[in-house]
Design a protein around this motif. Structure first.
Motif, mmCIF file in Angstrom:
data_model
loop_
_atom_site.group_PDB
_atom_site.id
_atom_site.type_symbol
_atom_site.label_atom_id
_atom_site.label_comp_id
_atom_site.label_asym_id
_atom_site.label_seq_id
_atom_site.Cartn_x
_atom_site.Cartn_y
_atom_site.Cartn_z
ATOM 1 N N ARG A 65 0.561 -2.607 -10.237
ATOM 2 C CA ARG A 65 -0.805 -2.200 -9.884
ATOM 3 C C ARG A 65 -1.378 -3.176 -8.879
ATOM 4 N N LYS A 67 -5.085 -4.344 -6.894
ATOM 5 C CA LYS A 67 -6.540 -4.281 -7.032
ATOM 6 C C LYS A 67 -7.140 -3.724 -5.749
ATOM 7 N N THR A 72 -8.092 -0.224 -9.695
ATOM 8 C CA THR A 72 -6.698 -0.524 -9.420
ATOM 9 C C THR A 72 -5.943 0.756 -9.097
#
Length: 88
Positions: A65, A67, A72
């Motif tokens: 993931r 940001k 996210t």
């Protein structure tokens, strides 16, 4: 500070387990099955193999993931060691 990690150079089993759990959670939340990830990996390797000779033994393709400004989002991370460029 983990003194064992300082001398061994290897991550502790706790860190390895923590990283594995993170990967499992990311896969679950992104709704990408392991089969689909394997198909994507195969396709990526097929395309890259047209241009370079790769080291099959140390390939790492995973989902993680990143940001973003509004939360996210999933990201595909690929580490593919290249032995040499193919002649053109």
């Amino acid at each position: 500070m983990d003194l064992f990690k300082l001398f061994s150079g290897k991550p502790s089993s706790k860190e390895v387990a923590k990283d594995r759990l993170k990967l499992i959670l990311i896969h679950d939340r992104s709704n990408i099955s392991p089969e689909l990830l394997d198909m994507m990996k195969s396709d990526i390797l097929e395309v890259i193999s047209k241009y370079v000779i790769i080291d099959d033994g140390d390939i790492d393709v995973r989902l993680t993931r990143t940001k973003e400004v509004e939360g996210t989002s999933p990201a595909l991370i690929a580490s593919i060691p290249i032995k040499k460029m193919k002649e053109r």
